[in-house]
Design a protein around this motif. Structure first.
Motif, PDB file in Angstrom:
ATOM      1  N   ILE A 286      44.665  18.883   5.058  1.00 43.62           N
ATOM      2  CA  ILE A 286      43.572  19.522   4.326  1.00 43.62           C
ATOM      3  C   ILE A 286      42.841  20.464   5.275  1.00 43.62           C
ATOM      4  CG2 ILE A 286      41.363  19.145   3.154  1.00 43.62           C
ATOM      5  CD1 ILE A 286      42.463  16.446   2.201  1.00 43.62           C
ATOM      6  N   ILE A 287      42.589  21.670   4.824  1.00 41.85           N
ATOM      7  CA  ILE A 287      41.944  22.680   5.663  1.00 41.85           C
ATOM      8  C   ILE A 287      40.513  22.922   5.171  1.00 41.85           C
ATOM      9  CG2 ILE A 287      41.937  25.137   6.252  1.00 41.85           C
ATOM     10  CD1 ILE A 287      43.952  23.556   7.808  1.00 41.85           C
ATOM     11  N   THR A 288      39.601  23.033   6.109  1.00 42.85           N
ATOM     12  CA  THR A 288      38.213  23.395   5.799  1.00 42.85           C
ATOM     13  C   THR A 288      37.983  24.844   6.224  1.00 42.85           C
ATOM     14  OG1 THR A 288      37.441  21.132   6.145  1.00 42.85           O
ATOM     15  CG2 THR A 288      35.779  22.876   6.216  1.00 42.85           C
ATOM     16  N   PHE A 289      37.347  25.608   5.348  1.00 41.72           N
ATOM     17  CA  PHE A 289      36.974  26.973   5.734  1.00 41.72           C
ATOM     18  C   PHE A 289      35.553  27.256   5.276  1.00 41.72           C
ATOM     19  CE2 PHE A 289      38.951  27.326   1.588  1.00 41.72           C
ATOM     20  CZ  PHE A 289      38.215  28.291   0.914  1.00 41.72           C
ATOM     21  N   ASN A 290      34.865  28.092   6.043  1.00 40.24           N
ATOM     22  CA  ASN A 290      33.474  28.445   5.750  1.00 40.24           C
ATOM     23  C   ASN A 290      33.338  29.927   5.440  1.00 40.24           C
ATOM     24  OD1 ASN A 290      32.523  25.846   6.278  1.00 40.24           O
ATOM     25  ND2 ASN A 290      32.271  26.264   8.460  1.00 40.24           N
ATOM     26  N   TYR A 291      32.325  30.226   4.649  1.00 35.94           N
ATOM     27  CA  TYR A 291      31.897  31.607   4.451  1.00 35.94           C
ATOM     28  C   TYR A 291      30.744  31.861   5.424  1.00 35.94           C
ATOM     29  CZ  TYR A 291      34.448  31.630  -0.004  1.00 35.94           C
ATOM     30  OH  TYR A 291      35.418  31.564  -0.973  1.00 35.94           O
ATOM     31  N   GLY A 301      30.792  26.044   2.553  1.00 34.42           N
ATOM     32  CA  GLY A 301      32.164  25.748   2.942  1.00 34.42           C
ATOM     33  C   GLY A 301      32.997  25.252   1.787  1.00 34.42           C
ATOM     34  N   ASP A 302      34.304  25.147   2.023  1.00 31.99           N
ATOM     35  CA  ASP A 302      35.215  24.669   0.993  1.00 31.99           C
ATOM     36  C   ASP A 302      36.437  24.056   1.661  1.00 31.99           C
ATOM     37  OD1 ASP A 302      36.201  24.086  -1.482  1.00 31.99           O
ATOM     38  OD2 ASP A 302      36.149  26.138  -2.241  1.00 31.99           O
ATOM     39  N   LYS A 303      37.261  23.368   0.888  1.00 26.33           N
ATOM     40  CA  LYS A 303      38.482  22.744   1.394  1.00 26.33           C
ATOM     41  C   LYS A 303      39.657  23.155   0.523  1.00 26.33           C
ATOM     42  CE  LYS A 303      36.082  18.598   3.094  1.00 26.33           C
ATOM     43  NZ  LYS A 303      36.266  18.852   4.524  1.00 26.33           N
ATOM     44  N   ILE A 304      40.850  23.070   1.110  1.00 20.84           N
ATOM     45  CA  ILE A 304      42.060  23.390   0.353  1.00 20.84           C
ATOM     46  C   ILE A 304      43.156  22.410   0.748  1.00 20.84           C
ATOM     47  CG2 ILE A 304      42.623  25.182   2.039  1.00 20.84           C
ATOM     48  CD1 ILE A 304      44.132  26.644  -0.145  1.00 20.84           C
ATOM     49  N   ALA A 305      43.873  21.890  -0.259  1.00 20.94           N
ATOM     50  CA  ALA A 305      44.918  20.889  -0.033  1.00 20.94           C
ATOM     51  C   ALA A 305      46.132  21.520   0.654  1.00 20.94           C
ATOM     52  CB  ALA A 305      45.328  20.273  -1.368  1.00 20.94           C
ATOM     53  N   SER A 310      44.563  27.933  -3.314  1.00 20.31           N
ATOM     54  CA  SER A 310      43.271  27.580  -3.897  1.00 20.31           C
ATOM     55  C   SER A 310      43.078  28.392  -5.165  1.00 20.31           C
ATOM     56  CB  SER A 310      42.135  27.884  -2.923  1.00 20.31           C
ATOM     57  OG  SER A 310      40.884  27.720  -3.563  1.00 20.31           O
ATOM     58  N   ILE A 311      42.719  27.723  -6.262  1.00 12.84           N
ATOM     59  CA  ILE A 311      42.461  28.437  -7.511  1.00 12.84           C
ATOM     60  C   ILE A 311      40.983  28.357  -7.893  1.00 12.84           C
ATOM     61  CG2 ILE A 311      44.790  28.193  -8.422  1.00 12.84           C
ATOM     62  CD1 ILE A 311      43.821  25.828 -10.087  1.00 12.84           C
ATOM     63  N   ARG A 312      40.162  27.943  -6.934  1.00 12.10           N
ATOM     64  CA  ARG A 312      38.725  27.870  -7.180  1.00 12.10           C
ATOM     65  C   ARG A 312      38.117  29.264  -7.163  1.00 12.10           C
ATOM     66  NH1 ARG A 312      36.386  22.507  -4.832  1.00 12.10           N
ATOM     67  NH2 ARG A 312      34.508  23.717  -4.997  1.00 12.10           N
ATOM     68  N   GLU A 313      36.862  29.349  -7.537  1.00 12.71           N
ATOM     69  CA  GLU A 313      36.166  30.637  -7.537  1.00 12.71           C
ATOM     70  C   GLU A 313      35.686  30.955  -6.117  1.00 12.71           C
ATOM     71  OE1 GLU A 313      33.106  30.909 -10.455  1.00 12.71           O
ATOM     72  OE2 GLU A 313      34.456  30.529 -12.133  1.00 12.71           O
ATOM     73  N   ASN A 314      36.636  31.341  -5.267  1.00  8.56           N
ATOM     74  CA  ASN A 314      36.283  31.704  -3.894  1.00  8.56           C
ATOM     75  C   ASN A 314      35.574  33.049  -3.923  1.00  8.56           C
ATOM     76  OD1 ASN A 314      37.651  29.417  -2.753  1.00  8.56           O
ATOM     77  ND2 ASN A 314      39.557  30.456  -3.191  1.00  8.56           N
ATOM     78  N   ARG A 315      34.284  33.003  -4.069  1.00 10.55           N
ATOM     79  CA  ARG A 315      33.492  34.215  -4.307  1.00 10.55           C
ATOM     80  C   ARG A 315      33.133  34.888  -2.995  1.00 10.55           C
ATOM     81  NH1 ARG A 315      28.373  33.556  -8.083  1.00 10.55           N
ATOM     82  NH2 ARG A 315      30.094  32.813  -9.385  1.00 10.55           N
ATOM     83  N   LEU A 316      33.668  36.078  -2.789  1.00 11.62           N
ATOM     84  CA  LEU A 316      33.424  36.821  -1.574  1.00 11.62           C
ATOM     85  C   LEU A 316      32.432  37.944  -1.850  1.00 11.62           C
ATOM     86  CD1 LEU A 316      34.458  36.685   1.320  1.00 11.62           C
ATOM     87  CD2 LEU A 316      36.156  38.398   0.725  1.00 11.62           C
ATOM     88  N   ILE A 321      32.413  36.948   6.022  1.00  7.53           N
ATOM     89  CA  ILE A 321      33.725  36.737   6.611  1.00  7.53           C
ATOM     90  C   ILE A 321      34.105  35.276   6.413  1.00  7.53           C
ATOM     91  CG2 ILE A 321      33.481  38.576   8.331  1.00  7.53           C
ATOM     92  CD1 ILE A 321      32.846  36.424  10.401  1.00  7.53           C
ATOM     93  N   ILE A 322      35.388  34.966   6.636  1.00  2.87           N
ATOM     94  CA  ILE A 322      35.895  33.607   6.447  1.00  2.87           C
ATOM     95  C   ILE A 322      36.189  32.990   7.803  1.00  2.87           C
ATOM     96  CG2 ILE A 322      37.698  32.206   5.364  1.00  2.87           C
ATOM     97  CD1 ILE A 322      35.899  33.698   3.403  1.00  2.87           C
ATOM     98  N   GLN A 323      35.778  31.753   7.974  1.00  2.00           N
ATOM     99  CA  GLN A 323      36.027  31.009   9.215  1.00  2.00           C
ATOM    100  C   GLN A 323      36.846  29.760   8.886  1.00  2.00           C
ATOM    101  OE1 GLN A 323      33.015  28.242  10.740  1.00  2.00           O
ATOM    102  NE2 GLN A 323      32.983  29.455  12.631  1.00  2.00           N
ATOM    103  N   VAL A 324      37.989  29.605   9.553  1.00  5.86           N
ATOM    104  CA  VAL A 324      38.825  28.416   9.377  1.00  5.86           C
ATOM    105  C   VAL A 324      38.534  27.451  10.526  1.00  5.86           C
ATOM    106  CG1 VAL A 324      41.185  27.526   9.299  1.00  5.86           C
ATOM    107  CG2 VAL A 324      40.610  29.680   8.160  1.00  5.86           C
ATOM    108  N   LEU A 325      38.363  26.172  10.188  1.00  4.37           N
ATOM    109  CA  LEU A 325      37.984  25.167  11.183  1.00  4.37           C
ATOM    110  C   LEU A 325      39.171  24.305  11.610  1.00  4.37           C
ATOM    111  CD1 LEU A 325      34.603  23.913   9.679  1.00  4.37           C
ATOM    112  CD2 LEU A 325      34.966  25.756  11.329  1.00  4.37           C
ATOM    113  N   LYS A 326      39.155  23.864  12.857  1.00  3.47           N
ATOM    114  CA  LYS A 326      40.113  22.892  13.391  1.00  3.47           C
ATOM    115  C   LYS A 326      39.319  21.836  14.143  1.00  3.47           C
ATOM    116  CE  LYS A 326      44.106  22.415  16.469  1.00  3.47           C
ATOM    117  NZ  LYS A 326      45.038  23.133  17.379  1.00  3.47           N
ATOM    118  N   ASN A 327      39.418  20.591  13.690  1.00  2.61           N
ATOM    119  CA  ASN A 327      38.654  19.488  14.290  1.00  2.61           C
ATOM    120  C   ASN A 327      37.163  19.796  14.316  1.00  2.61           C
ATOM    121  OD1 ASN A 327      41.069  18.084  14.812  1.00  2.61           O
ATOM    122  ND2 ASN A 327      41.320  19.155  16.772  1.00  2.61           N
TER     123      ASN A 327
END
Length: 347
Positions: A286-291, A301-305, A310-316, A321-327
Motif C-alpha cells: 500500500i502506498i501513501t501519497f500527499n498533496y 494525503g491518500d493511499k492506493i492499493a 486509483s479511481i478516487r477523486e484525486n483533485r489536483l 505537487i504530489i509527494q510519495v512516502l516510504k516508511n
C-alpha cells in the motif's frame, strides 16, 4: 422404449406380481425424474454458457467504448487548458483592445462551450446484467457504477454550461448593437465594453468557472475511471500483459515529471481549474501519497492499493505537487503542468 416398459408392466400384472409391479413403477418414476433433472441441468448449463458468451461480447464492445471515451476526455481537457489560458489573460487584463477588434469572435469565445458525447450503451447493458457476471468480472461492478455516475454528472453540468452560455450571449444580442454590425465604431465600443465593464467580467468569470471546474472536471474523472476499467479488462483477457507504461503510452498520455525530494526546482502549474490525474501503484505494498502546496506543506494525503489504479477523486489544484512516502518519509515528488499520470514503482 416406451413399448418395452409397458410390456414389462403388463407381464408383472398378468402374473399377479403386484409388489414387484409397484417397485418397478417407482423405479421407472425415479428414472424419469432423474432424466428430467439431467435435461434441466444441461439446459441450465447451455443458458449459462450463452449468458457468459453474451457478457464477454458486451465487455469486448465496452473496451472499444472506453478507448473512445478516453480519447474524447483527453481532447476535452486540452480544450479546457486552452480556454483557461485565454481566461487567465482576460483576468490579468492582458487581452488588448487591438486583439478584440481584430478577432471579435473572441467575445463569444469567452462564453463558448464544447459538447462531448461519452458513449455508455455497453456500460448501461453491463450494469443491467451485473447479477449474471462470471466471477472474474464480478469485482468490476462497483467501478462500472462509478463510471456511470460520473457520466451522468458530466451530462448535467454540460447542460448547465450550455444554458448559461446561451443566456449570456442572448443578453449581448438583445442589448448590444455591435454584436451584429462589425463597423470600426462598433468594434471600438465592443472592445471597451468587454475590457472595462465590471459586471460582464464577473459573468465571464462565473461562466468559465462552471464550465471548467464542473464540466471539464467530470470529463477528467470519466477518463480516470475508464483507464482503470480498460486496464482491468485487458489484463483479465491476457494475463501476460504487465506493462502498464506501454498501456498508458498507447493512450497518448504523458507522465508527471519525477524529482528527488531535495530538488526545489520543480514546476508549479499555471492551470486555474481543478482536474484529476491517473495514479498507478506498481508495487506490492500500500502506498501513501500527499498533496503539497507551493511551500511543500501537506494539504491532505491518500493511499492506493498494490497493483491498482486509483479511481478516487484525486483533485489536483493550482500550485500543488504530489509527494510519495516510504516508511513515513518523502521518497519522490512529482510536479505537473498538463501531464496525465504517475506510476509508482518498487520503493
Amino acid at each position: 422404449m416406451i413399448k418395452f416398459f409397458r410390456k414389462i408392466r403388463q407381464k408383472l400384472l398378468s402374473e399377479g406380481k403386484t409388489t414387484k409391479y409397484f417397485k418397478y413403477a417407482i423405479g421407472e418414476i425415479v428414472l424419469v425424474v432423474i432424466g428430467i433433472l439431467i435435461a434441466l441441468q444441461i439446459n441450465n448449463w447451455n443458458e449459462q454458457k450463452k449468458s457468459r458468451n453474451n457478457i464477454e461480447r458486451i465487455f469486448s464492445l465496452f473496451e472499444a467504448e472506453l478507448e473512445t471515451n478516453i480519447k474524447q476526455a483527453s481532447g476535452f481537457l486540452e480544450y479546457g487548458y486552452r480556454k483557461d489560458s485565454i481566461a487567465n489573460l482576460y483576468r490579468k487584463n492582458l487581452i488588448s483592445e487591438k486583439q478584440l477588434k481584430e478577432n471579435p469572435r473572441m467575445v463569444l469565445g469567452l462564453f463558448g462551450t464544447r459538447t462531448i458525447d461519452f458513449d455508455h450503451e455497453s456500460l448501461d447493458e453491463l450494469i443491467s446484467l451485473e447479477k449474471e457476471f462470471p466471477e472474474a468480472f464480478s469485482e468490476l461492478a462497483t467501478e462500472l457504477k462509478l463510471l456511470k455516475k460520473r457520466i451522468v454528472s458530466q451530462i448535467y453540468w454540460e447542460e448547465k454550461s450550455l444554458q448559461l452560455a446561451n443566456d449570456r450571449v442572448k443578453e449581448l444580442v438583445d442589448t448590444k448593437e455591435w454584436m451584429a454590425l462589425n463597423t470600426p465604431e462598433n468594434l471600438q465600443e465592443m472592445a471597451q465594453f468587454i475590457l472595462t465593464d465590471v459586471i460582464i467580467k464577473n459573468k465571464i468569470d462565473n461562466y468559465i468557472r462552471i464550465e471548467l471546474n464542473e464540466n471539464v472536471w467530470d470529463a477528467s474523472l470519466i477518463r480516470n475511471s475508464s483507464i482503470a476499467l480498460l486496464w482491468n479488462l485487458k489484463t483479465k483477457k491476457d494475463t501476460t500483459q504487465k506493462d502498464v507504461r506501454q498501456f498508458l503510452k498507447g493512450l497518448t498520455l504523458e507522465p508527471f515529471i519525477e524529482y528527488d525530494c531535495e530538488n526545489k526546482n520543480h514546476q508549479l502549474s499555471d492551470v486555474n481549474f481543478r482536474r484529476t490525474f491517473t495514479i498507478y501503484n506498481n508495487t506490492k505494498d500500500i502506498i501513501t501519497f500527499n498533496y503539497l502546496d507551493k511551500n511543500q506543506k501537506t494539504v491532505f494525503g491518500d493511499k492506493i492499493a498494490p497493483k491498482k489504479f486509483s479511481i478516487r477523486e484525486n483533485r489536483l489544484n493550482k500550485d500543488q505537487i504530489i509527494q510519495v512516502l516510504k516508511n513515513g518519509n518523502c521518497y519522490k515528488i512529482y510536479d505537473q503542468f498538463r501531464q496525465d499520470y504517475i506510476i509508482i514503482d518498487e520503493l
